[in-house]
Design a protein around this motif. Sequence first.
Motif, PDB file in Angstrom:
ATOM      1  N   VAL A 266      43.240 -18.187 -21.668  1.00 43.09           N
ATOM      2  CA  VAL A 266      42.826 -19.413 -21.457  1.00 43.09           C
ATOM      3  C   VAL A 266      42.002 -19.375 -19.835  1.00 43.09           C
ATOM      4  O   VAL A 266      42.448 -18.726 -19.205  1.00 43.09           O
ATOM      5  CB  VAL A 266      43.691 -20.644 -21.272  1.00 43.09           C
ATOM      6  CG1 VAL A 266      44.926 -20.152 -20.089  1.00 43.09           C
ATOM      7  CG2 VAL A 266      43.321 -21.985 -20.968  1.00 43.09           C
ATOM      8  N   ILE A 267      40.792 -19.893 -20.098  1.00 43.98           N
ATOM      9  CA  ILE A 267      40.088 -19.731 -18.751  1.00 43.98           C
ATOM     10  C   ILE A 267      39.405 -21.327 -18.589  1.00 43.98           C
ATOM     11  O   ILE A 267      38.559 -21.971 -18.983  1.00 43.98           O
ATOM     12  CB  ILE A 267      38.669 -19.262 -19.079  1.00 43.98           C
ATOM     13  CG1 ILE A 267      39.129 -17.579 -19.566  1.00 43.98           C
ATOM     14  CG2 ILE A 267      37.795 -19.052 -17.614  1.00 43.98           C
ATOM     15  CD1 ILE A 267      38.034 -17.005 -19.840  1.00 43.98           C
ATOM     16  N   PRO A 268      40.705 -22.330 -17.972  1.00 45.38           N
ATOM     17  CA  PRO A 268      40.197 -23.662 -17.774  1.00 45.38           C
ATOM     18  C   PRO A 268      39.287 -24.118 -16.576  1.00 45.38           C
ATOM     19  O   PRO A 268      39.728 -25.235 -15.926  1.00 45.38           O
ATOM     20  CB  PRO A 268      41.514 -24.148 -17.700  1.00 45.38           C
ATOM     21  CG  PRO A 268      42.307 -23.076 -16.949  1.00 45.38           C
ATOM     22  CD  PRO A 268      41.645 -21.891 -17.321  1.00 45.38           C
ATOM     23  N   SER A 269      38.378 -23.208 -16.279  1.00 43.93           N
ATOM     24  CA  SER A 269      37.513 -23.435 -14.978  1.00 43.93           C
ATOM     25  C   SER A 269      36.920 -24.750 -15.060  1.00 43.93           C
ATOM     26  O   SER A 269      36.099 -25.153 -16.088  1.00 43.93           O
ATOM     27  CB  SER A 269      36.757 -22.188 -14.744  1.00 43.93           C
ATOM     28  OG  SER A 269      37.534 -21.080 -14.630  1.00 43.93           O
ATOM     29  N   ARG A 270      36.848 -25.424 -13.973  1.00 46.89           N
ATOM     30  CA  ARG A 270      35.801 -26.760 -13.807  1.00 46.89           C
ATOM     31  C   ARG A 270      34.493 -26.129 -13.791  1.00 46.89           C
ATOM     32  O   ARG A 270      33.514 -26.859 -14.071  1.00 46.89           O
ATOM     33  CB  ARG A 270      36.346 -27.546 -12.730  1.00 46.89           C
ATOM     34  CG  ARG A 270      37.574 -28.288 -13.104  1.00 46.89           C
ATOM     35  CD  ARG A 270      37.727 -29.088 -11.755  1.00 46.89           C
ATOM     36  NE  ARG A 270      38.877 -30.119 -12.170  1.00 46.89           N
ATOM     37  CZ  ARG A 270      40.363 -29.833 -11.922  1.00 46.89           C
ATOM     38  NH1 ARG A 270      40.853 -28.731 -11.532  1.00 46.89           N
ATOM     39  NH2 ARG A 270      40.945 -30.855 -12.206  1.00 46.89           N
ATOM     40  N   TRP A 271      34.166 -25.256 -13.159  1.00 45.27           N
ATOM     41  CA  TRP A 271      32.817 -24.469 -13.057  1.00 45.27           C
ATOM     42  C   TRP A 271      32.949 -22.785 -12.753  1.00 45.27           C
ATOM     43  O   TRP A 271      34.162 -22.575 -12.414  1.00 45.27           O
ATOM     44  CB  TRP A 271      31.903 -24.926 -11.862  1.00 45.27           C
ATOM     45  CG  TRP A 271      32.354 -24.771 -10.548  1.00 45.27           C
ATOM     46  CD1 TRP A 271      32.189 -23.765  -9.788  1.00 45.27           C
ATOM     47  CD2 TRP A 271      33.459 -25.479  -9.772  1.00 45.27           C
ATOM     48  NE1 TRP A 271      32.835 -23.666  -8.418  1.00 45.27           N
ATOM     49  CE2 TRP A 271      33.548 -24.773  -8.573  1.00 45.27           C
ATOM     50  CE3 TRP A 271      34.034 -26.717 -10.101  1.00 45.27           C
ATOM     51  CZ2 TRP A 271      34.426 -25.403  -7.493  1.00 45.27           C
ATOM     52  CZ3 TRP A 271      34.946 -27.138  -9.032  1.00 45.27           C
ATOM     53  CH2 TRP A 271      35.037 -26.547  -7.853  1.00 45.27           C
ATOM     54  N   GLU A 272      32.007 -22.301 -13.502  1.00 40.30           N
ATOM     55  CA  GLU A 272      32.162 -20.830 -13.601  1.00 40.30           C
ATOM     56  C   GLU A 272      30.813 -20.229 -13.665  1.00 40.30           C
ATOM     57  O   GLU A 272      30.138 -20.377 -14.602  1.00 40.30           O
ATOM     58  CB  GLU A 272      32.888 -20.450 -14.858  1.00 40.30           C
ATOM     59  CG  GLU A 272      33.454 -18.977 -14.851  1.00 40.30           C
ATOM     60  CD  GLU A 272      34.538 -18.693 -13.710  1.00 40.30           C
ATOM     61  OE1 GLU A 272      34.139 -18.035 -12.857  1.00 40.30           O
ATOM     62  OE2 GLU A 272      35.635 -19.294 -13.773  1.00 40.30           O
ATOM     63  N   ALA A 273      30.347 -19.213 -12.562  1.00 40.86           N
ATOM     64  CA  ALA A 273      29.146 -18.597 -12.933  1.00 40.86           C
ATOM     65  C   ALA A 273      29.062 -17.691 -14.122  1.00 40.86           C
ATOM     66  O   ALA A 273      28.239 -17.397 -14.666  1.00 40.86           O
ATOM     67  CB  ALA A 273      28.795 -17.741 -11.651  1.00 40.86           C
TER      68      ALA A 273
END
Length: 382
Positions: A266-273
């Motif tokens: 799981v990658i629940p990031s709000r923003w991610e480059a």
Amino acid sequence: MKVLHVAETIRGGIATYLNELHPHQRTSLGAGNVHYVIPSGHRTDLVGIEDAEITEFGRSDRGVSGLFRMLVATLRAVHRQQPDVVHLHSSFAGLVLRPFLLLRRKRPRVVYCPHGWAFSRETGRLSHQVTKITEGILAKITDRIICISRDEYKEGVQAGIDPDRLVLVHNGISKHRPLLDTVSAIWPSDKTKVLFIGRLDRQKGYDLLTEAARALEDQVDVRIVGASVIGKYKDEGRALPSNVSLLGWQDRHQIEAQLEKADLVVIPSRWEAFGLVALEAMRAAKPIIAFRIGALPEIVEDGVTGVLCEPTSAAQLAEGFRRALKLDLPAVGQRGYERFRQLYDIEKTHRVLSQVYVDLGRGDHIRSRQQAELQSDSPNNF
């Protein structure tokens, strides 16, 4: 050619980026021609890199004193190493060092990789405008800005940064997985095993994950590999659901063992480059669940190699888990592995980045853009 990499923090994705790139740069440029300036507390995050290739500086927080020590350590390293290229990683290094490097009489070429624009993060309107203006001004004294995804490149252009200074160089990792630490490979559970790897902060969505996990206590078993990088995240001290385990930071071999046992990443990031964890998951043939933000839609094919959720909320993440649990997860993971093999090899990243360095040394401003076009041949999945 000599290259000096500088970062104000490396814990997490930047450490992975440098570790993956180092063997290739050291081989092509020669021993002693690749050097690093990093926080002393993060020394162990660089694996297989000799002490002689690293300059450390003390830093306990992101205060002025830590940034000043980074500046002093970098200027000393530049004086000793006499690099042809100084490659700056992330916003704080880019903000502090670019003006000072401009003042040097014998100025090296300056390459800057934001690893996610500061103006793309969740901030107030004033902060957003200030960071956008600041990046625009500093871009004018930067020889080349490395964008690690199409999304980051597009945001740079939309912010008014000269496209001639932007180069798209997708992230990559080795096709070969690190050895597994078999001692860490014990994960007894009858539920679907979910793995999170990253910092415990608002960007990475730690709070959204724990809230979603609480709604699915009888269906998923979540392990969290990571911790706060600076200070303590305000939600870190909250009581965890019974199906969530906090493991702290682990080394690469322990993480691979956790990946081996997981059913889903799981990658629940709000923003991610970009999200290098996504590549590590795909290399291990694990499906991914993430939000449809930043570069993640470029990496994860919804319903094919994982599940994309929107909008960004704990409720939508929980619904994404429910969708994922209906899929043939091993088959989804295998499709992700094939996509990784096709598109995200570190050797490709190294080739294009090396050409950027060479073109700058020649004063060639056209070929770097042509190389960027070669690099940007992966399909969009928006």
